[in-house]
Design an enzyme around this catalytic site. Structure first.
Site, PDB file in Angstrom:
ATOM      1  CD  GLU A 191      22.188  -6.811  -0.555  1.00 23.55           C
ATOM      2  OE1 GLU A 191      22.100  -6.515  -1.773  1.00 23.55           O
ATOM      3  OE2 GLU A 191      22.833  -6.137   0.249  1.00 23.55           O
ATOM      4  CB  CYS A 248      21.340 -11.059  -7.601  1.00 24.43           C
ATOM      5  SG  CYS A 248      22.780 -10.978  -6.539  1.00 24.43           S
TER       6      CYS A 248
HETATM    7  N1  LIG Z   1      18.858 -11.762  -5.356  1.00 24.15           N
HETATM    8  C1  LIG Z   1      19.143 -13.035  -5.494  1.00 24.15           C
HETATM    9  O1  LIG Z   1      20.273 -13.462  -5.325  1.00 24.15           O
HETATM   10  C2  LIG Z   1      18.057 -13.985  -5.805  1.00 24.15           C
HETATM   11  C3  LIG Z   1      17.045 -13.673  -6.673  1.00 24.15           C
HETATM   12  N2  LIG Z   1      16.102 -14.578  -6.965  1.00 24.15           N
HETATM   13  C4  LIG Z   1      15.057 -14.211  -7.938  1.00 24.15           C
HETATM   14  O2  LIG Z   1      13.865 -14.831  -7.546  1.00 24.15           O
HETATM   15  C5  LIG Z   1      13.318 -15.597  -8.599  1.00 24.15           C
HETATM   16  C6  LIG Z   1      12.587 -16.764  -8.072  1.00 24.15           C
HETATM   17  O3  LIG Z   1      13.458 -17.615  -7.363  1.00 24.15           O
HETATM   18  P1  LIG Z   1      12.994 -18.195  -5.989  1.00 24.15           P
HETATM   19  O4  LIG Z   1      13.907 -19.189  -5.451  1.00 24.15           O
HETATM   20  O5  LIG Z   1      11.601 -18.692  -6.185  1.00 24.15           O
HETATM   21  O6  LIG Z   1      13.178 -16.850  -5.125  1.00 24.15           O
HETATM   22  P2  LIG Z   1      12.292 -16.244  -3.990  1.00 24.15           P
HETATM   23  O7  LIG Z   1      12.578 -14.820  -3.760  1.00 24.15           O
HETATM   24  O8  LIG Z   1      10.883 -16.639  -4.195  1.00 24.15           O
HETATM   25  O9  LIG Z   1      12.887 -17.036  -2.768  1.00 24.15           O
HETATM   26  C7  LIG Z   1      14.072 -16.614  -2.126  1.00 24.15           C
HETATM   27  C8  LIG Z   1      13.981 -17.048  -0.715  1.00 24.15           C
HETATM   28  O10 LIG Z   1      12.894 -16.371  -0.122  1.00 24.15           O
HETATM   29  C9  LIG Z   1      12.093 -17.241   0.601  1.00 24.15           C
HETATM   30  N3  LIG Z   1      10.698 -16.966   0.350  1.00 24.15           N
HETATM   31  C10 LIG Z   1       9.957 -17.316  -0.725  1.00 24.15           C
HETATM   32  N4  LIG Z   1       8.700 -16.896  -0.590  1.00 24.15           N
HETATM   33  C11 LIG Z   1       8.639 -16.268   0.585  1.00 24.15           C
HETATM   34  C12 LIG Z   1       7.618 -15.591   1.275  1.00 24.15           C
HETATM   35  N5  LIG Z   1       6.387 -15.466   0.775  1.00 24.15           N
HETATM   36  N6  LIG Z   1       7.909 -15.034   2.452  1.00 24.15           N
HETATM   37  C13 LIG Z   1       9.151 -15.125   2.942  1.00 24.15           C
HETATM   38  N7  LIG Z   1      10.166 -15.740   2.356  1.00 24.15           N
HETATM   39  C14 LIG Z   1       9.919 -16.304   1.178  1.00 24.15           C
HETATM   40  C15 LIG Z   1      12.451 -18.637   0.161  1.00 24.15           C
HETATM   41  O11 LIG Z   1      12.714 -19.390   1.299  1.00 24.15           O
HETATM   42  C16 LIG Z   1      13.680 -18.533  -0.661  1.00 24.15           C
HETATM   43  O12 LIG Z   1      14.771 -19.210  -0.098  1.00 24.15           O
HETATM   44  C17 LIG Z   1      14.518 -15.940  -9.413  1.00 24.15           C
HETATM   45  O13 LIG Z   1      14.154 -16.248 -10.676  1.00 24.15           O
HETATM   46  C18 LIG Z   1      15.318 -14.691  -9.311  1.00 24.15           C
HETATM   47  O14 LIG Z   1      14.805 -13.786 -10.237  1.00 24.15           O
HETATM   48  C19 LIG Z   1      16.103 -15.812  -6.385  1.00 24.15           C
HETATM   49  C20 LIG Z   1      17.069 -16.180  -5.516  1.00 24.15           C
HETATM   50  C21 LIG Z   1      18.149 -15.286  -5.167  1.00 24.15           C
HETATM   51  O1  LIG Z   2      23.236 -13.723  -6.513  1.00 21.92           O
HETATM   52  C1  LIG Z   2      23.654 -12.791  -5.899  1.00 21.92           C
HETATM   53  C2  LIG Z   2      24.826 -12.917  -5.025  1.00 21.92           C
HETATM   54  C3  LIG Z   2      25.662 -13.979  -5.165  1.00 21.92           C
HETATM   55  C4  LIG Z   2      26.736 -14.127  -4.301  1.00 21.92           C
HETATM   56  C5  LIG Z   2      26.954 -13.191  -3.332  1.00 21.92           C
HETATM   57  S1  LIG Z   2      28.251 -13.396  -2.221  1.00 21.92           S
HETATM   58  O2  LIG Z   2      29.259 -12.419  -2.583  1.00 21.92           O
HETATM   59  O3  LIG Z   2      28.724 -14.762  -2.302  1.00 21.92           O
HETATM   60  O4  LIG Z   2      27.704 -13.094  -0.922  1.00 21.92           O
HETATM   61  C6  LIG Z   2      26.141 -12.109  -3.209  1.00 21.92           C
HETATM   62  C7  LIG Z   2      25.063 -11.977  -4.055  1.00 21.92           C
END
Ligand SMILES: NC(=O)C1=CN([C@@H]2O[C@H](COP(=O)(O)OP(=O)(O)OC[C@H]3O[C@@H](n4cnc5c(N)ncnc54)[C@H](O)[C@@H]3O)[C@@H](O)[C@H]2O)C=CC1
Ligand SMILES: O=Cc1ccc(S(=O)(=O)O)cc1
Length: 478
Positions: free
Chosen positions: A249, A284
């Protein structure tokens, strides 16, 4: 309210990590240090997986009905402890307390929905000649590695841990570095509900150390990750190397099509709520690239900017606060740089565009109009309180703009025309489309993306199937 002792949960035991590093957790609204934890070591990861493997044998032997009853006890404890969990989530994650409460209560509903769906993981009997029984059986996949992000840690735990357990699996969860107290308090509900020891483990520490070891562990059969596309690609590569099934995701950069016949007032209310009042845009599925039919462009820009200027920004526990801080200084600098870049390329600032206060990582809800296609913000996921507006001449052009990025998670459309709605539904490249609203996907819906936004689904029957394996059994009886 007391901040919890930050301990790992390994093979049924709450204990300190045995890694070398000690890290701090910071309140993003005040920059105050909330707590410290010692990171998990490689050995901690191995022990968590071994504990999960043992507990899996116990859990899979329970009837689906019994598993549902057990998970309902977990959900009841989560509801009972809503204030404590929400308080931690608000302090660590920065979201207003009422939003944190909603996330916690919704998570209990997700677990209950999954628990019930766990009783409907049907297989299939394949027609065959007399004396031959052909069957496709669905079985729990085994140990699941769940890797979550900080923006909705409670929602993610419900989807990954709840879903995996409902399907009969065991889980090793990697906490977020930013919100470990929330993860501890949440998993205490699973332990205190009397689930088999080791069925759920929690590892807190360096993700670049924990994730590769976890993915490579032979007992781990499914990897479920939520985070950025960049890290998702790295996790995907690890999964390919070790032949692990993955649910990814990842990021999004959701387009919005505001058609000529849209109800602008309703669109603005829905979009301002979803963009800014939902975790300060750190979502997201946040609606971000707003493409508005040329004849309604000025009207939309004015109404949207006016609504945004009235938003109340503050710390989670302040009265009437609508939007909190960003999670850390890195995110604020990233947003600032996207805004400056867009302005230098001709975008018009309609609201915000500045830091707020001297403590905490606050940034004003920001609206940019006339944003050119080459602005970085139009291409990189902002993940913060930044909305971009541009116009389109024909719906064809609007759809082309909506589909032009690698991302394909959520998309939104506002139109009163059934024909336009149908056309958009057929042509949009996204895993999820919301028409005339921005409300969150219910537990029964398949949540997930296409293209660079990942693969696999969470939620709904589809989400549970990700945690199962098929076994084909053919039995010649005489
Ligand atoms: N799809 C979503 O809901 C999310 C998207 N993001 C995106 O990521 C960008 C950067 O945010 P970050 O918190 O730095 O996200 P990230 O993707 O770097 O980190 C998300 C999770 O992945 C883990 N992670 C980080 N580097 C890793 C690695 N090399 N190997 C395995 N796990 C790792 C971390 O523990 C963190 O909790 C945001 O600006 C956003 O664009 C961030 C968080 C959630
Ligand atoms: O940021 C993405 C996102 C946020 C919330 C949820 S949930 O429905 O609370 O699981 C899923 C994706």
């Amino acid at each position: 309210m007391l901040y919890p002792q930050l301990r790992q949960l390994i093979a049924g035991e709450w204990r300190e990590g045995r890694g070398d590093d000690v890290r701090v957790v910071v309140n993003p609204a005040t920059e105050e240090v909330l707590g410290r934890y010692r990171c998990a070591s490689d050995d901690d990861v191995d022990q968590a997986v071994a504990g999960a493997e043992q507990a899996f044998a116990v859990w899979r032997a329970r009837s689906p009905e019994q598993r549902q009853i057990d998970l309902h006890r977990v959900a009841a404890l989560i509801r009972e402890r809503v204030d404590r969990i929400a308080h931690l989530l608000a302090s660590e994650g920065g979201k207003p307390l009422h939003d944190a409460r909603r996330e916690v209560l919704r998570s209990a509903t997700i677990i209950e929905w999954d628990a019930a769906e766990g009783r409907r993981l049907y297989g299939r009997v394949i027609p065959a000649e007399p004396g031959m029984h052909l069957e496709a059986m669905r079985e729990p996949a085994g140990v699941v590695a769940a890797l979550i992000a900080w923006n909705f840690p409670v929602g993610f735990m419900a989807r990954k841990v709840g879903g995996a357990l409902a399907a009969g699996c065991a889980v090793v969860l990697k906490s977020t570095e930013e919100t470990p107290g929330t993860c501890v308090a949440y998993l205490e509900c699973f332990v205190d509900a009397g689930l088999p020891p080791g069925l759920v483990s929690l590892l807190i520490g360096d993700p670049t150390r924990i994730a590769p070891r976890l993915v490579a562990a032979p007992a781990v059969r499914v990897v479920s990750f939520t985070g950025s596309t960049a890290v998702g690609k790295a996790i995907g590569k690890l999964c390919a190397e070790h032949i692990k099934r993955s649910v990814l995701e990842l990021g999004g950069h959701a387009p919005v099509l505001v058609c000529e016949d849209a109800d602008i007032e309703k669109a603005v209310t829905a979009l301002v709520g979803a963009k800014f009042l939902n975790n300060a845009g750190q979502v997201c599925v946040a609606p971000t690239r707003m493409f508005v039919a040329r004849p309604r462009y000025t009207e939309f820009c004015e109404a949207f900017a006016q609504a945004v200027r009235g938003l109340r920004v503050g710390a989670a526990n302040e009265d009437d606060v609508q939007m909190g801080p960003l999670i850390h200084e890195r995110r604020r600098t990233a947003i600032e740089s996207l805004v400056q870049d867009a302005q230098s390329r001709g975008a018009k600032l309609l609201a915000g565009g500045r830091r707020i206060g001297t403590r905490g990582f606050f940034y004003a809800p920001t609206v940019l109009a006339d944003v050119p296609v080459e602005a970085r913000a139009m291409n990189e996921e902002p993940f913060g309180p930044l909305a971009l507006i541009a116009s389109y001449e024909t719906l064809d052009e609007g759809l082309r703009r909506a589909n032009e990025l690698g991302y394909g998670l959520a998309a939104y459309a506002f139109t009163e025309s059934a024909r336009s709605a149908r056309l958009i539904a057929e042509r949009i490249e996204a895993g999820m489309l919301s028409i005339n609203h921005c409300t969150a996907a219910p537990p029964g819906a398949p949540f997930g993306g296409v293209k660079d936004s990942g693969h696999g689904r969470e939620g709904g029957p589809e989400g549970l199937l990700e945690f199962t394996s098929m076994k084909f059994v053919s039995h010649k009886m005489y």
